[in-house]
Design a protein around this motif. Structure first.
Motif, PDB file in Angstrom:
ATOM      1  N   VAL A 266       0.858  -1.184   0.000  1.00 35.98           N
ATOM      2  CA  VAL A 266       0.000   0.000   0.000  1.00 35.98           C
ATOM      3  C   VAL A 266       0.899   1.240   0.000  1.00 35.98           C
ATOM      4  O   VAL A 266       1.740   1.401   0.880  1.00 35.98           O
ATOM      5  CB  VAL A 266      -0.935   0.007   1.226  1.00 35.98           C
ATOM      6  CG1 VAL A 266      -1.699   1.321   1.326  1.00 35.98           C
ATOM      7  CG2 VAL A 266      -1.902  -1.171   1.153  1.00 35.98           C
ATOM      8  N   TYR A 267       0.683   2.139  -0.972  1.00 40.86           N
ATOM      9  CA  TYR A 267       1.541   3.303  -1.133  1.00 40.86           C
ATOM     10  C   TYR A 267       0.817   4.627  -0.899  1.00 40.86           C
ATOM     11  O   TYR A 267       1.457   5.679  -0.828  1.00 40.86           O
ATOM     12  CB  TYR A 267       2.160   3.311  -2.533  1.00 40.86           C
ATOM     13  CG  TYR A 267       3.221   2.258  -2.701  1.00 40.86           C
ATOM     14  CD1 TYR A 267       4.564   2.538  -2.472  1.00 40.86           C
ATOM     15  CD2 TYR A 267       2.872   0.959  -3.072  1.00 40.86           C
ATOM     16  CE1 TYR A 267       5.537   1.564  -2.604  1.00 40.86           C
ATOM     17  CE2 TYR A 267       3.837  -0.024  -3.210  1.00 40.86           C
ATOM     18  CZ  TYR A 267       5.168   0.275  -2.976  1.00 40.86           C
ATOM     19  OH  TYR A 267       6.126  -0.700  -3.099  1.00 40.86           O
ATOM     20  N   CYS A 268      -0.490   4.610  -0.756  1.00 51.04           N
ATOM     21  CA  CYS A 268      -1.261   5.846  -0.631  1.00 51.04           C
ATOM     22  C   CYS A 268      -1.294   6.320   0.831  1.00 51.04           C
ATOM     23  O   CYS A 268      -0.650   5.750   1.710  1.00 51.04           O
ATOM     24  CB  CYS A 268      -2.680   5.613  -1.145  1.00 51.04           C
ATOM     25  SG  CYS A 268      -3.591   4.370  -0.205  1.00 51.04           S
ATOM     26  N   LYS A 269      -2.076   7.360   1.075  1.00 46.88           N
ATOM     27  CA  LYS A 269      -2.305   7.833   2.437  1.00 46.88           C
ATOM     28  C   LYS A 269      -3.381   6.974   3.098  1.00 46.88           C
ATOM     29  O   LYS A 269      -4.371   6.610   2.459  1.00 46.88           O
ATOM     30  CB  LYS A 269      -2.735   9.295   2.432  1.00 46.88           C
ATOM     31  CG  LYS A 269      -1.675  10.244   1.877  1.00 46.88           C
ATOM     32  CD  LYS A 269      -2.165  11.678   1.857  1.00 46.88           C
ATOM     33  CE  LYS A 269      -1.091  12.602   1.297  1.00 46.88           C
ATOM     34  NZ  LYS A 269      -1.554  14.015   1.241  1.00 46.88           N
ATOM     35  N   VAL A 270      -3.196   6.657   4.375  1.00 49.88           N
ATOM     36  CA  VAL A 270      -4.082   5.737   5.085  1.00 49.88           C
ATOM     37  C   VAL A 270      -4.557   6.377   6.384  1.00 49.88           C
ATOM     38  O   VAL A 270      -3.738   6.869   7.168  1.00 49.88           O
ATOM     39  CB  VAL A 270      -3.363   4.406   5.419  1.00 49.88           C
ATOM     40  CG1 VAL A 270      -4.319   3.431   6.104  1.00 49.88           C
ATOM     41  CG2 VAL A 270      -2.766   3.780   4.165  1.00 49.88           C
ATOM     42  N   MET A 271      -5.874   6.372   6.607  1.00 52.04           N
ATOM     43  CA  MET A 271      -6.447   6.797   7.886  1.00 52.04           C
ATOM     44  C   MET A 271      -7.255   5.642   8.450  1.00 52.04           C
ATOM     45  O   MET A 271      -8.300   5.268   7.916  1.00 52.04           O
ATOM     46  CB  MET A 271      -7.346   8.019   7.729  1.00 52.04           C
ATOM     47  CG  MET A 271      -8.003   8.450   9.034  1.00 52.04           C
ATOM     48  SD  MET A 271      -9.069   9.903   8.848  1.00 52.04           S
ATOM     49  CE  MET A 271      -9.762  10.008  10.517  1.00 52.04           C
ATOM     50  N   ASP A 291       2.286  -1.811  11.303  1.00 54.89           N
ATOM     51  CA  ASP A 291       3.660  -2.294  11.157  1.00 54.89           C
ATOM     52  C   ASP A 291       3.986  -2.654   9.712  1.00 54.89           C
ATOM     53  O   ASP A 291       5.140  -2.520   9.271  1.00 54.89           O
ATOM     54  CB  ASP A 291       3.892  -3.512  12.053  1.00 54.89           C
ATOM     55  CG  ASP A 291       4.061  -3.157  13.515  1.00 54.89           C
ATOM     56  OD1 ASP A 291       4.267  -1.964  13.819  1.00 54.89           O
ATOM     57  OD2 ASP A 291       3.972  -4.068  14.359  1.00 54.89           O
ATOM     58  N   ASP A 292       2.969  -3.127   8.979  1.00 57.17           N
ATOM     59  CA  ASP A 292       3.187  -3.513   7.578  1.00 57.17           C
ATOM     60  C   ASP A 292       3.043  -2.351   6.600  1.00 57.17           C
ATOM     61  O   ASP A 292       3.405  -2.489   5.426  1.00 57.17           O
ATOM     62  CB  ASP A 292       2.210  -4.628   7.183  1.00 57.17           C
ATOM     63  CG  ASP A 292       2.631  -5.993   7.701  1.00 57.17           C
ATOM     64  OD1 ASP A 292       3.733  -6.100   8.278  1.00 57.17           O
ATOM     65  OD2 ASP A 292       1.852  -6.957   7.548  1.00 57.17           O
ATOM     66  N   LEU A 293       2.522  -1.221   7.052  1.00 57.75           N
ATOM     67  CA  LEU A 293       2.314  -0.076   6.156  1.00 57.75           C
ATOM     68  C   LEU A 293       3.601   0.724   5.976  1.00 57.75           C
ATOM     69  O   LEU A 293       3.619   1.953   6.076  1.00 57.75           O
ATOM     70  CB  LEU A 293       1.192   0.816   6.699  1.00 57.75           C
ATOM     71  CG  LEU A 293      -0.232   0.270   6.562  1.00 57.75           C
ATOM     72  CD1 LEU A 293      -1.213   1.133   7.358  1.00 57.75           C
ATOM     73  CD2 LEU A 293      -0.660   0.203   5.086  1.00 57.75           C
ATOM     74  N   VAL A 294       4.675   0.035   5.685  1.00 57.25           N
ATOM     75  CA  VAL A 294       5.995   0.665   5.645  1.00 57.25           C
ATOM     76  C   VAL A 294       6.163   1.586   4.438  1.00 57.25           C
ATOM     77  O   VAL A 294       7.023   2.475   4.445  1.00 57.25           O
ATOM     78  CB  VAL A 294       7.105  -0.404   5.657  1.00 57.25           C
ATOM     79  CG1 VAL A 294       7.120  -1.132   6.981  1.00 57.25           C
ATOM     80  CG2 VAL A 294       6.929  -1.395   4.504  1.00 57.25           C
ATOM     81  N   ASN A 295       5.359   1.384   3.392  1.00 58.19           N
ATOM     82  CA  ASN A 295       5.504   2.183   2.176  1.00 58.19           C
ATOM     83  C   ASN A 295       4.385   3.202   1.987  1.00 58.19           C
ATOM     84  O   ASN A 295       4.374   3.930   0.983  1.00 58.19           O
ATOM     85  CB  ASN A 295       5.562   1.262   0.950  1.00 58.19           C
ATOM     86  CG  ASN A 295       6.829   0.428   0.927  1.00 58.19           C
ATOM     87  OD1 ASN A 295       7.924   0.950   1.095  1.00 58.19           O
ATOM     88  ND2 ASN A 295       6.678  -0.871   0.737  1.00 58.19           N
ATOM     89  N   ALA A 296       3.454   3.265   2.928  1.00 60.23           N
ATOM     90  CA  ALA A 296       2.350   4.212   2.814  1.00 60.23           C
ATOM     91  C   ALA A 296       2.870   5.645   2.868  1.00 60.23           C
ATOM     92  O   ALA A 296       3.807   5.954   3.613  1.00 60.23           O
ATOM     93  CB  ALA A 296       1.335   3.977   3.919  1.00 60.23           C
ATOM     94  N   GLU A 297       2.228   6.513   2.082  1.00 56.32           N
ATOM     95  CA  GLU A 297       2.649   7.916   2.050  1.00 56.32           C
ATOM     96  C   GLU A 297       2.464   8.573   3.408  1.00 56.32           C
ATOM     97  O   GLU A 297       3.277   9.415   3.822  1.00 56.32           O
ATOM     98  CB  GLU A 297       1.849   8.670   0.985  1.00 56.32           C
ATOM     99  CG  GLU A 297       2.242  10.113   0.825  1.00 56.32           C
ATOM    100  CD  GLU A 297       1.458  10.802  -0.275  1.00 56.32           C
ATOM    101  OE1 GLU A 297       1.482  12.046  -0.310  1.00 56.32           O
ATOM    102  OE2 GLU A 297       0.818  10.112  -1.089  1.00 56.32           O
ATOM    103  N   ALA A 298       1.398   8.222   4.110  1.00 59.10           N
ATOM    104  CA  ALA A 298       1.138   8.725   5.458  1.00 59.10           C
ATOM    105  C   ALA A 298       0.193   7.742   6.142  1.00 59.10           C
ATOM    106  O   ALA A 298      -0.608   7.084   5.490  1.00 59.10           O
ATOM    107  CB  ALA A 298       0.511  10.110   5.420  1.00 59.10           C
ATOM    108  N   VAL A 299       0.305   7.642   7.463  1.00 60.18           N
ATOM    109  CA  VAL A 299      -0.579   6.760   8.237  1.00 60.18           C
ATOM    110  C   VAL A 299      -1.112   7.529   9.430  1.00 60.18           C
ATOM    111  O   VAL A 299      -0.348   8.067  10.233  1.00 60.18           O
ATOM    112  CB  VAL A 299       0.149   5.489   8.730  1.00 60.18           C
ATOM    113  CG1 VAL A 299      -0.795   4.629   9.566  1.00 60.18           C
ATOM    114  CG2 VAL A 299       0.709   4.694   7.558  1.00 60.18           C
TER     115      VAL A 299
END
Length: 332
Positions: A266-271, A291-299
């Protein structure tokens, strides 16, 4: 107050299935990220996102802020095309209908239509429950089409010990522990309205449920479920159908502790949104997801205290207003 326009139509998925969409848009400028709203395991989209009562339509709230919004009914739900098997009695041991990976085709058809209709390059997605899992899965499969996702009360499959979905529970095959109980639950389900009654009431931690949730909201939700399945509306008492694919996937994630996709893609922004009293989505599972959202633009992880699974439909002071404010900031 911003004037809102609604339009209902169907789009064709890559495999030929027709899925229903309700477009909700402002009459004025609509230059913010276009949004797709996806329902959860048993309940179609209009019931969760566009009720005709005060504070009952997330879609209208987003449209008033300048978003074009598509409310999607996944295949087998609400106004969308249902598999032929759903016109027959539920079949024990048969394949669960409309698995999550199949529903990503529905999301993709909606996303392509929304991108073409708005001229925007990407869409945002909000999904409720397993719908939240699916929008995150979709973001991993088609990152070039997604700018933001809001997994709301989602399940990831990264933590054991779920209080309801576990080995030995009613969802587990007693003859084959570790497999979904297709003998008892079959390929799809007939649901009674008491499921909503019980689940929502159990979430509210005070005796006076009306002080927490507007009675008109409760009745509108129940009526939307009846209206969403004409065949079930003819029954006494009224019922509604839902395919069991998302339910089997929920079992897989919670009981077998298996993820359906890797959040590292996942590479996008996540809320992430989770209510304190929600029993479906759990803190340990969300921590594994993060922990797995290492490539997300923002969390962003919003886990407000004293809130239920139904923040979006509870009274504004019970978390709804705060959620809308947080989402508005995130989607900017």
């Amino acid at each position: 107050m911003t004037a809102i326009t609604r339009k209902d139509f169907h789009v064709d998925c890559v495999d030929g299935v027709k899925v229903a969409i309700r477009e909700v848009r402002p009459d004025g400028p609509a230059d913010r990220v276009p949004m797709i709203l996806l329902h959860g395991t048993r309940i179609p989209g209009l019931s969760e996102f566009d009720l005709n009562v005060p504070n009952g339509s997330l879609a209208a709230d987003l449209a008033a802020k300048g978003h074009v919004v598509y409310i999607l009914d996944a295949r087998g739900f609400g106004r969308s095309e249902r598999p032929a098997e759903m016109d027959e009695p539920p079949a024990p041991y048969a394949k669960s209908l409309a698995r999550s990976i199949e529903i990503t085709r529905d999301v993709d058809a909606a996303a392509d239509h929304l991108i073409a209709a708005t001229g925007q390059a990407k869409v945002g997605l909000l999904g409720w429950g397993v719908g939240g899992t699916i929008v995150a899965m979709y973001a991993a499969l088609w990152p070039e089409k997604v700018s933001h996702i809001v997994p709301y009360m989602m399940i990831y499959g990264g933590a054991s010990g779920h209080p309801e979905f576990h080995i030995g529970s009613k969802w587990d095959d007693p003859e084959h522990p570790g497999r979904f109980n297709k003998k008892d639950f079959g390929n799809y389900a007939w649901n009674g309205l008491e499921l909503l009654d019980r689940h929502w009431n159990e979430q509210i931690p005070i005796a006076d449920k009306d002080a927490w949730r507007d009675p008109a909201m409760f009745q509108a939700f129940r009526q939307a479920l009846i209206d969403g399945d004409p065949k079930g509306a003819e029954m006494d008492p009224p019922m509604y159908r839902s395919p069991n694919g998302m339910l089997e996937d929920l079992y897989t994630m919670a009981a077998r502790v298996e993820t359906l996709f890797s959040a590292t893609q996942v590479y996008c922004k996540v809320m992430i949104v989770r209510g304190e009293y929600d029993k479906l989505s759990r803190p340990a599972d969300m921590e594994a997801f993060i922990d797995d959202l290492v490539n997300a633009e923002a969390v962003v992880y919003w886990n407000p205290p004293d809130t239920t699974h139904y923040i979006l439909l509870d009274r504004p002071e019970r978390g709804r207003d705060a959620l809308l404010e947080r989402m508005d900031e995130f989607l900017r």
